[in-house]
Design an enzyme around this catalytic site. Structure first.
Site, mmCIF file in Angstrom:
data_model
loop_
_atom_site.group_PDB
_atom_site.id
_atom_site.type_symbol
_atom_site.label_atom_id
_atom_site.label_comp_id
_atom_site.label_asym_id
_atom_site.label_seq_id
_atom_site.Cartn_x
_atom_site.Cartn_y
_atom_site.Cartn_z
ATOM 1 N N THR A 1 114.068 85.219 65.884
ATOM 2 C CA THR A 1 113.002 84.204 65.898
ATOM 3 C C THR A 1 112.571 83.935 67.337
ATOM 4 O OG1 THR A 1 114.450 82.261 65.973
ATOM 5 C CG2 THR A 1 113.935 83.171 63.791
ATOM 6 N N HIS B 1 92.469 52.026 49.838
ATOM 7 C CA HIS B 1 91.868 50.823 49.250
ATOM 8 C C HIS B 1 91.686 49.693 50.253
ATOM 9 C CE1 HIS B 1 92.497 52.606 45.318
ATOM 10 N NE2 HIS B 1 93.789 52.724 45.560
ATOM 11 N N LYS C 1 109.774 81.435 62.938
ATOM 12 C CA LYS C 1 109.861 80.381 63.950
ATOM 13 C C LYS C 1 108.808 79.329 63.638
ATOM 14 C CE LYS C 1 112.170 80.084 67.984
ATOM 15 N NZ LYS C 1 113.628 80.235 68.036
HETATM 16 O O1 LIG Z 1 87.067 56.404 42.440
HETATM 17 C C1 LIG Z 1 88.063 55.994 41.816
HETATM 18 N N1 LIG Z 1 88.743 56.860 41.007
HETATM 19 C C2 LIG Z 1 89.847 56.476 40.290
HETATM 20 O O2 LIG Z 1 90.464 57.304 39.565
HETATM 21 C C3 LIG Z 1 90.254 55.137 40.426
HETATM 22 N N2 LIG Z 1 91.269 54.435 39.880
HETATM 23 C C4 LIG Z 1 91.192 53.169 40.374
HETATM 24 O O3 LIG Z 1 92.002 52.236 40.109
HETATM 25 N N3 LIG Z 1 90.139 53.056 41.219
HETATM 26 C C5 LIG Z 1 89.541 54.266 41.262
HETATM 27 N N4 LIG Z 1 88.458 54.718 41.941
#
Ligand SMILES: O=c1[nH]c(=O)c2[nH]c(=O)[nH]c2[nH]1
Length: 281
Positions: A57, A247, A11
């Site tokens: 279940t 990012h 479940k």
């Molecule tokens: O800390 C990072 N590792 C990566 O493997 C990577 N690749 C990237 O484009 N920027 C970063 N920064």
């Protein structure tokens, strides 16, 4: 000619909330969602019309509620262990049980500087979970962890001296924003460990490394987090870490009359770097 290669059933998403009433107004709470999977001598239910081996279940769901009533306190990992032990103890034809418990973490409110006895907020930065996998005749596996714990620092991170080829456009930097949605899962070597204290220590170690150590790469910081967690928590034997690189892109504001690569950045969701490793003793 077909064969039944493997099978399991159970479940998923069984929800339960336990209110631990210490007195009329002073409470602790624990809210969980459980996935339970059963393995065993169940082939008959697939290969014939014989349902006699199937623990319904629906019974699995009732079992979680029953065990929560009798045994659940505030420790999710202990409860995961209780669930798997219950199924293997009660049903001899089962050979193994896998349980995942996800917790909605309720944190006590502080009102006028004092902890409130029965009012809570959702501690929503990541979803804590525990997993127990017990198979007869094999070493039991008990883990705890968190998924999606978002952390960020606005400097003391860089990325330079990486492999460069004709497809490289990334500029090196020694000062960038570093954010990640940390997923970590640590395995207990000691099944009688203080699980809640261990969880707190692992997260504290992750925060300490992240905040206080210059990061030359996500990879390096990930390893250092694992290393410190293993050093601080002797009861764990390994830790799996996933650290997506969330990012923040530098914006060129020169056309707006402001300097390029300024303090204004563009948060992005995709694509993102994905860095993963398992660190063990
Ligand atoms: O800390 C990072 N590792 C990566 O493997 C990577 N690749 C990237 O484009 N920027 C970063 N920064």
């Amino acid at each position: 000619m077909a064969t039944l290669e493997s099978n399991r059933y159970g479940k998923f998403r069984v929800r339960v909330m336990k209110v631990l009433r210490h007195d009329d107004s002073h409470h602790d709470v624990c809210e969980l969602e459980a996935d339970v999977l059963l393995h065993g001598d169940l082939a008959g239910s697939y290969l014939s019309d014989d349902n006699s081996s199937i623990v319904p279940t629906d019974t699995v769901k009732n079992t979680i509620h029953f065990l929560a009533h009798d045994h659940l306190e505030t420790c999710r990992t202990s409860f995961a262990k209780i669930i798997v032990e219950h199924f293997l103890g009660k049903y001899p034809h089962l050979s193994g049980v896998e349980v995942e418990l996800r917790e909605r973490k309720w944190e006590r409110m502080t009102i006028n500087g004092s902890p409130h006895p029965h009012a809570f907020t959702h501690a929503a930065n990541g979803e804590p979970f525990s997993r127990a996998t017990f198979f007869r005749g094999q070493a039991p596996k008990l883990t705890s962890g968190i998924r999606g714990h978002l952390v960020m620092k606005s400097t003391q991170s860089g990325f330079a001296d990486y492999n460069v080829c004709e497809l490289t456009t990334l500029p090196p930097t020694t000062d960038r924003v570093f954010a990640t949605r940390l997923t970590a899962e640590w395995e207990f070597a000691d099944l009688t460990a203080g699980f809640i204290a261990a969880d707190t220590e692992v997260l504290a170690a992750a925060h300490e490394v992240f905040a206080t150590t210059y990061s030359p790469s996500v990879q390096r910081t990930l390893y250092q987090i694992g290393e410190l967690a293993l050093e601080r928590v002797p009861e764990i034997s390994r830790i799996e870490l996933k650290m997506p690189n969330v990012h923040f892109l530098g914006l060129d504001l020169t056309k707006l009359g402001r300097p390029g690569q300024s303090c204004v950045l563009l948060p992005t969701d995709e694509p993102h770097g994905e860095i993963e490793a398992v660190i063990a003793r």
